[in-house]
Design a protein around this motif. Structure first.
Motif, PDB file in Angstrom:
ATOM      1  N   THR A  75       4.773 -16.679  37.076  1.00 39.14           N
ATOM      2  CA  THR A  75       5.586 -16.963  38.255  1.00 39.14           C
ATOM      3  C   THR A  75       5.914 -15.759  39.128  1.00 39.14           C
ATOM      4  O   THR A  75       6.166 -15.924  40.315  1.00 39.14           O
ATOM      5  CB  THR A  75       6.908 -17.662  37.874  1.00 39.14           C
ATOM      6  N   CYS A  76       5.929 -14.567  38.570  1.00 39.89           N
ATOM      7  CA  CYS A  76       6.300 -13.429  39.413  1.00 39.89           C
ATOM      8  C   CYS A  76       5.237 -12.339  39.378  1.00 39.89           C
ATOM      9  O   CYS A  76       4.241 -12.436  38.669  1.00 39.89           O
ATOM     10  CB  CYS A  76       7.673 -12.868  39.027  1.00 39.89           C
ATOM     11  N   CYS A  84       4.219 -10.985  36.025  1.00 37.27           N
ATOM     12  CA  CYS A  84       3.283 -11.865  35.305  1.00 37.27           C
ATOM     13  C   CYS A  84       1.869 -11.566  35.764  1.00 37.27           C
ATOM     14  O   CYS A  84       0.942 -11.455  34.958  1.00 37.27           O
ATOM     15  CB  CYS A  84       3.559 -13.337  35.616  1.00 37.27           C
TER      16      CYS A  84
HETATM   17 MO1  9UX Z   1       8.652 -12.293  35.965  1.00 38.86          MO
HETATM   18 MO2  9UX Z   1       6.720 -13.555  34.390  1.00 38.86          MO
HETATM   19  O1  9UX Z   1      10.515 -11.854  35.737  1.00 38.86           O
HETATM   20  O2  9UX Z   1       6.713 -14.242  32.629  1.00 38.86           O
HETATM   21  S1  9UX Z   1       7.368 -11.430  34.260  1.00 38.86           S
HETATM   22  S2  9UX Z   1       8.476 -14.480  35.506  1.00 38.86           S
END
Ligand code: 9UX
Length: 69
Positions: A12-13, A16
């Motif tokens: 999601t980010c 990731c």
């Molecule tokens: Mo970002 Mo991804 O805070 O698992 S690292 S959602």
């Protein structure tokens, strides 16, 4: 060189994206790995004689994401 799109759940980010790309690029035989967060997938260019499909999937799952098979 093979090109493959792998569908992945849970990315999601930007971290990731970095984790998955980094884990794949570290593998011998992977030429490039590019995550699309919008499409929940990663495009991988790799040498199939050096790295298997299972190895790609395992590297992604080791980072904590689910590969859609
Ligand atoms: Mo970002 Mo991804 O805070 O698992 S690292 S959602």
């Amino acid at each position: 060189m093979e090109n493959q799109i792998i569908k992945v759940e849970g990315m999601t980010c930007g971290h990731c994206k970095s984790s998955v790309e980094g884990a794949l690029n570290k593998l011998d035989g992977v030429d490039s790995a590019t995550v699309s967060l919008e499409d929940n997938q990663v495009a991988v260019q790799y040498d199939a004689s050096k790295v298997s499909n299972d190895a790609l999937n395992d590297a992604i799952e080791d980072q904590g994401y689910d590969v859609v098979k």
